[in-house]
Design a protein around this motif. Sequence first.
Motif, PDB file in Angstrom:
ATOM      1  N   LYS A  78       0.840  -1.193   0.000  1.00  0.00           N
ATOM      2  CA  LYS A  78       0.000   0.000   0.000  1.00  0.00           C
ATOM      3  C   LYS A  78       0.880   1.250   0.000  1.00  0.00           C
ATOM      4  CE  LYS A  78      -3.554  -2.384   2.700  1.00  0.00           C
ATOM      5  NZ  LYS A  78      -4.328  -2.415   3.962  1.00  0.00           N
ATOM      6  N   LEU A  79       0.319   2.344  -0.521  1.00  0.00           N
ATOM      7  CA  LEU A  79       1.020   3.623  -0.564  1.00  0.00           C
ATOM      8  C   LEU A  79       0.269   4.621   0.304  1.00  0.00           C
ATOM      9  CD1 LEU A  79       3.207   5.540  -1.744  1.00  0.00           C
ATOM     10  CD2 LEU A  79       1.584   6.049  -3.593  1.00  0.00           C
ATOM     11  N   PHE A  80       1.030   5.343   1.146  1.00  0.00           N
ATOM     12  CA  PHE A  80       0.444   6.362   2.017  1.00  0.00           C
ATOM     13  C   PHE A  80       1.137   7.689   1.736  1.00  0.00           C
ATOM     14  CE2 PHE A  80       0.154   2.245   4.048  1.00  0.00           C
ATOM     15  CZ  PHE A  80      -1.202   2.159   4.315  1.00  0.00           C
TER      16      PHE A  80
ATOM     17  N   LYS B  80      -3.796  -0.471  -2.495  1.00  0.00           N
ATOM     18  CA  LYS B  80      -4.538   0.641  -1.915  1.00  0.00           C
ATOM     19  C   LYS B  80      -3.634   1.855  -1.816  1.00  0.00           C
ATOM     20  CE  LYS B  80      -7.378   1.881   2.110  1.00  0.00           C
ATOM     21  NZ  LYS B  80      -7.913   1.443   3.430  1.00  0.00           N
ATOM     22  N   ILE B  81      -4.209   3.048  -2.068  1.00  0.00           N
ATOM     23  CA  ILE B  81      -3.461   4.301  -1.949  1.00  0.00           C
ATOM     24  C   ILE B  81      -4.275   5.259  -1.082  1.00  0.00           C
ATOM     25  CG2 ILE B  81      -2.496   6.285  -3.177  1.00  0.00           C
ATOM     26  CD1 ILE B  81      -2.251   4.477  -5.652  1.00  0.00           C
ATOM     27  N   VAL B  82      -3.651   5.750  -0.017  1.00  0.00           N
ATOM     28  CA  VAL B  82      -4.323   6.688   0.884  1.00  0.00           C
ATOM     29  C   VAL B  82      -3.557   8.007   0.877  1.00  0.00           C
ATOM     30  CG1 VAL B  82      -5.148   7.139   3.223  1.00  0.00           C
ATOM     31  CG2 VAL B  82      -5.086   4.789   2.357  1.00  0.00           C
ATOM     32  N   ILE B  83      -4.264   9.081   0.560  1.00  0.00           N
ATOM     33  CA  ILE B  83      -3.684  10.426   0.578  1.00  0.00           C
ATOM     34  C   ILE B  83      -4.339  11.181   1.718  1.00  0.00           C
ATOM     35  CG2 ILE B  83      -3.298  12.553  -0.720  1.00  0.00           C
ATOM     36  CD1 ILE B  83      -3.728  10.928  -3.289  1.00  0.00           C
ATOM     37  N   GLY B  84      -3.551  11.672   2.674  1.00  0.00           N
ATOM     38  CA  GLY B  84      -4.136  12.308   3.849  1.00  0.00           C
ATOM     39  C   GLY B  84      -3.467  13.604   4.229  1.00  0.00           C
TER      40      GLY B  84
ATOM     41  N   LYS C 204      -9.346   8.681  -9.788  1.00  0.00           N
ATOM     42  CA  LYS C 204     -10.596   7.944  -9.588  1.00  0.00           C
ATOM     43  C   LYS C 204     -10.620   6.662 -10.402  1.00  0.00           C
ATOM     44  CE  LYS C 204     -14.173  11.289  -8.268  1.00  0.00           C
ATOM     45  NZ  LYS C 204     -15.434  11.949  -8.707  1.00  0.00           N
ATOM     46  N   SER C 205     -10.058   6.715 -11.603  1.00  0.00           N
ATOM     47  CA  SER C 205     -10.094   5.549 -12.495  1.00  0.00           C
ATOM     48  C   SER C 205      -9.314   4.365 -11.927  1.00  0.00           C
ATOM     49  CB  SER C 205      -9.543   5.926 -13.871  1.00  0.00           C
ATOM     50  OG  SER C 205      -8.156   6.239 -13.782  1.00  0.00           O
ATOM     51  N   LEU C 206      -8.381   4.628 -11.008  1.00  0.00           N
ATOM     52  CA  LEU C 206      -7.629   3.529 -10.402  1.00  0.00           C
ATOM     53  C   LEU C 206      -8.518   2.683  -9.492  1.00  0.00           C
ATOM     54  CD1 LEU C 206      -4.312   5.370  -9.383  1.00  0.00           C
ATOM     55  CD2 LEU C 206      -4.759   4.035 -11.451  1.00  0.00           C
ATOM     56  N   GLY C 207      -9.532   3.317  -8.902  1.00  0.00           N
ATOM     57  CA  GLY C 207     -10.467   2.598  -8.051  1.00  0.00           C
ATOM     58  C   GLY C 207      -9.912   2.181  -6.702  1.00  0.00           C
ATOM     59  N   LEU C 208      -8.782   2.729  -6.295  1.00  0.00           N
ATOM     60  CA  LEU C 208      -8.185   2.334  -5.019  1.00  0.00           C
ATOM     61  C   LEU C 208      -7.590   3.511  -4.243  1.00  0.00           C
ATOM     62  CD1 LEU C 208      -4.991   2.420  -6.001  1.00  0.00           C
ATOM     63  CD2 LEU C 208      -5.562   0.178  -6.888  1.00  0.00           C
ATOM     64  N   VAL C 209      -7.900   4.740  -4.684  1.00  0.00           N
ATOM     65  CA  VAL C 209      -7.370   5.939  -4.032  1.00  0.00           C
ATOM     66  C   VAL C 209      -8.399   6.490  -3.055  1.00  0.00           C
ATOM     67  CG1 VAL C 209      -6.500   8.278  -4.348  1.00  0.00           C
ATOM     68  CG2 VAL C 209      -5.931   6.510  -6.020  1.00  0.00           C
ATOM     69  N   GLU C 210      -7.968   6.750  -1.835  1.00  0.00           N
ATOM     70  CA  GLU C 210      -8.827   7.339  -0.811  1.00  0.00           C
ATOM     71  C   GLU C 210      -8.152   8.606  -0.285  1.00  0.00           C
ATOM     72  OE1 GLU C 210     -10.985   6.194   3.461  1.00  0.00           O
ATOM     73  OE2 GLU C 210      -9.669   4.752   2.448  1.00  0.00           O
ATOM     74  N   VAL C 211      -8.886   9.715  -0.329  1.00  0.00           N
ATOM     75  CA  VAL C 211      -8.385  10.991   0.198  1.00  0.00           C
ATOM     76  C   VAL C 211      -9.073  11.241   1.533  1.00  0.00           C
ATOM     77  CG1 VAL C 211      -8.173  13.467  -0.191  1.00  0.00           C
ATOM     78  CG2 VAL C 211      -7.985  11.888  -2.120  1.00  0.00           C
ATOM     79  N   VAL C 212      -8.285  11.428   2.590  1.00  0.00           N
ATOM     80  CA  VAL C 212      -8.866  11.598   3.927  1.00  0.00           C
ATOM     81  C   VAL C 212      -8.378  12.902   4.554  1.00  0.00           C
ATOM     82  CG1 VAL C 212      -9.068   9.122   4.303  1.00  0.00           C
ATOM     83  CG2 VAL C 212      -7.013  10.288   5.068  1.00  0.00           C
ATOM     84  N   ILE C 213      -9.263  13.524   5.318  1.00  0.00           N
ATOM     85  CA  ILE C 213      -8.948  14.736   6.079  1.00  0.00           C
ATOM     86  C   ILE C 213      -9.041  14.367   7.545  1.00  0.00           C
ATOM     87  CG2 ILE C 213      -9.522  17.149   6.496  1.00  0.00           C
ATOM     88  CD1 ILE C 213      -8.797  16.639   3.648  1.00  0.00           C
ATOM     89  N   GLN C 214      -7.974  14.600   8.298  1.00  0.00           N
ATOM     90  CA  GLN C 214      -7.931  14.175   9.692  1.00  0.00           C
ATOM     91  C   GLN C 214      -7.949  15.356  10.658  1.00  0.00           C
ATOM     92  OE1 GLN C 214      -7.936  10.622  10.652  1.00  0.00           O
ATOM     93  NE2 GLN C 214      -8.742  10.931   8.596  1.00  0.00           N
TER      94      GLN C 214
ATOM     95  N   ARG D 280      -5.403   3.744  11.406  1.00  0.00           N
ATOM     96  CA  ARG D 280      -6.371   4.050  12.455  1.00  0.00           C
ATOM     97  C   ARG D 280      -7.068   5.389  12.160  1.00  0.00           C
ATOM     98  NH1 ARG D 280      -5.909   1.289  17.212  1.00  0.00           N
ATOM     99  NH2 ARG D 280      -7.944   2.261  17.574  1.00  0.00           N
ATOM    100  N   PHE D 281      -6.943   5.853  10.937  1.00  0.00           N
ATOM    101  CA  PHE D 281      -7.529   7.133  10.558  1.00  0.00           C
ATOM    102  C   PHE D 281      -9.036   6.983  10.349  1.00  0.00           C
ATOM    103  CE2 PHE D 281      -5.893   5.006   6.758  1.00  0.00           C
ATOM    104  CZ  PHE D 281      -7.006   4.989   5.933  1.00  0.00           C
ATOM    105  N   ASN D 282      -9.727   8.121  10.458  1.00  0.00           N
ATOM    106  CA  ASN D 282     -11.170   8.142  10.223  1.00  0.00           C
ATOM    107  C   ASN D 282     -11.455   8.213   8.731  1.00  0.00           C
ATOM    108  OD1 ASN D 282     -11.805   8.196  12.999  1.00  0.00           O
ATOM    109  ND2 ASN D 282     -11.489  10.408  13.064  1.00  0.00           N
ATOM    110  N   LYS D 283     -12.449   7.476   8.306  1.00  0.00           N
ATOM    111  CA  LYS D 283     -12.866   7.546   6.907  1.00  0.00           C
ATOM    112  C   LYS D 283     -13.459   8.927   6.640  1.00  0.00           C
ATOM    113  CE  LYS D 283     -11.967   3.143   6.297  1.00  0.00           C
ATOM    114  NZ  LYS D 283     -10.887   2.663   5.426  1.00  0.00           N
ATOM    115  N   THR D 284     -13.181   9.460   5.486  1.00  0.00           N
ATOM    116  CA  THR D 284     -13.647  10.813   5.161  1.00  0.00           C
ATOM    117  C   THR D 284     -14.348  10.821   3.816  1.00  0.00           C
ATOM    118  OG1 THR D 284     -11.734  11.725   6.313  1.00  0.00           O
ATOM    119  CG2 THR D 284     -12.975  13.231   4.916  1.00  0.00           C
TER     120      THR D 284
END
Length: 413
Positions: free
Chosen positions: A2-4, A56-60, A82-92, A125-129
Motif C-alpha cells: 500500500k502507498l500512504f 490501496k493508496i491513501v492520501i491524507g 478515480k479511475s484507479l479505483g483504489l485511491v482514498e483521500v482523507v482529512i484528519q 487508524r484514521f477516520n474515513k472521510t
Amino acid sequence: MKLFVGIDVSSEKLDVCFLDSSDTTLKEVTLPNNINGASSIKEDVLQFHQSFNYEKIVIGMESTSIYSFHPATFLSEDLELKSLGLVEVVIQNPKSIHRYKGLFEEDKNDRMDAFRIADFLRIERFNKTVLKEERYVALQRLTRSRYQMVHQLTECKQHFLENLYYKCNTLSKELDTSVFGATMLDLLSDALTLDEMAEMELEDLANLLQEKGRGRFSDPQKLAKTIKKAIRDSYRLGKVVQESVDMVLATYARLIQTLKKQIKDLEKSIVALFEIVTEAQCLKSIPGIGIVYAAGIVAEIGQIERFENEAQLAKYCGLYWKKNQSGNFESERTPLTRTGNQYLRYYMVEAANSIRRHEDTYRLYYQKKYDEVPKFKHKRALVLTARKLVRLVDTLLRNHQLYTPERSVSLKS
C-alpha cells in the motif's frame, strides 16, 4: 503493498511524504499550494502505482480550514486517480495527528510533519472521510458568512448602546420601542443635539418622528413625550465629548444599517440555494426549525453518509461526553468535550432551543433535564436537548423522511 501520502498543508506550500506499507520513504518533496503542486502529487502517485501496482493508496492531510480545501478537493475529484479505483483521500482532525506525533521525541518541522502524517495513515487508524459535495460547500459559505455578520451586528449594537448611555443615559430605559429601528438610529445619530430636541415643540418632534418613520408610529405624540422626558432626566456632556460621541453613534448607526441589509441579502441567497438541497426540507419539517437553522445544519453536515452513525455525528457536533472508567470505578463527572464543529454546535443548540417551544416531546425532555440539577439548569438542559436533536437529524437525513410527531410523549430519551 500500500502507498500512504502524507501532506502537511500551509497557505503557500505542500510538504509531501510518500511512504509505503513496509515503512520505506519513497520520496519527500516541497511543492507550492496551487494546482501545479497538486498536479505534481498526482503524477507521482500514478508513477509509483505503475511501478509497484499498489492494492490501496491513501492520501491524507490535516484539516487546516481553507488551506486544505483545494488540494483535498482536487485529489479526490481527479478523474485519473478515480479511475484507479483504489485511491482514498482523507482529512484528519489535527488533534489526532498531534497526539500521534507526541509519541516521538523529535524536532518539529514541515518535512517531519508530512512524514508523521503518512506514518499515521500507515497504521490505518484514521477516520474515513467523505468530502463535501459542491452544493454543501456553497451553502456553507453563505451560512457561515451570515453567522459572522450576526455576531458583528450584536457587537455593533452593544457599542452603540454604550455610547448612547453617554449621550442620554435614561433613554433606553424609558423607550418602549427599539433604539435600533431605522428612525431611532437616524434621530439619535443626526445633527440634532439633545438640547435642540428638548427645546422643540412636542408637536414638531412628533411630526419629525412621523416623517422619519414614514408614518409607522402608532402614537408619535407619546413617543415624543418619552424622548423629551428622557432628555430632561439625563446628564449633559461637554461640547468636545458630545461631538465625539455623536460621531461614534453615527458611525455605528451606519454599520448597523449596512449589516442588517447584508444579512437580508445573504438570507435571500440561502433561501435560493436551500431549494436545491433536497434533504434540507426534511429538517425544515421539524416545528421550530426555519430555513436559516436547517440550512446551517445541513451545510455543516454535508452528506450524512460521511458519518457511520449518529454517535459519530454527535462527536462532530461537539455534543459528546467522554467516559472516565477504570476497573470498578466510573466517574459521574463527564464534561462536555470542546472539540467538534463550532458552527454545527451553534445551530444544533439554537435549533433545540426553538424546537422545545413548539414540540411537546422536546419541551418535556428539556424540563426533565432542567429539574435534575441545582446549578446551570438551562445550559445543561439545552445542551442535552441538542444531543437528543442529533438523533432526530441523523434519522431524517439518513432516511430522507419528513418529521412526524410522536403519538405518545415519553420523557425517556
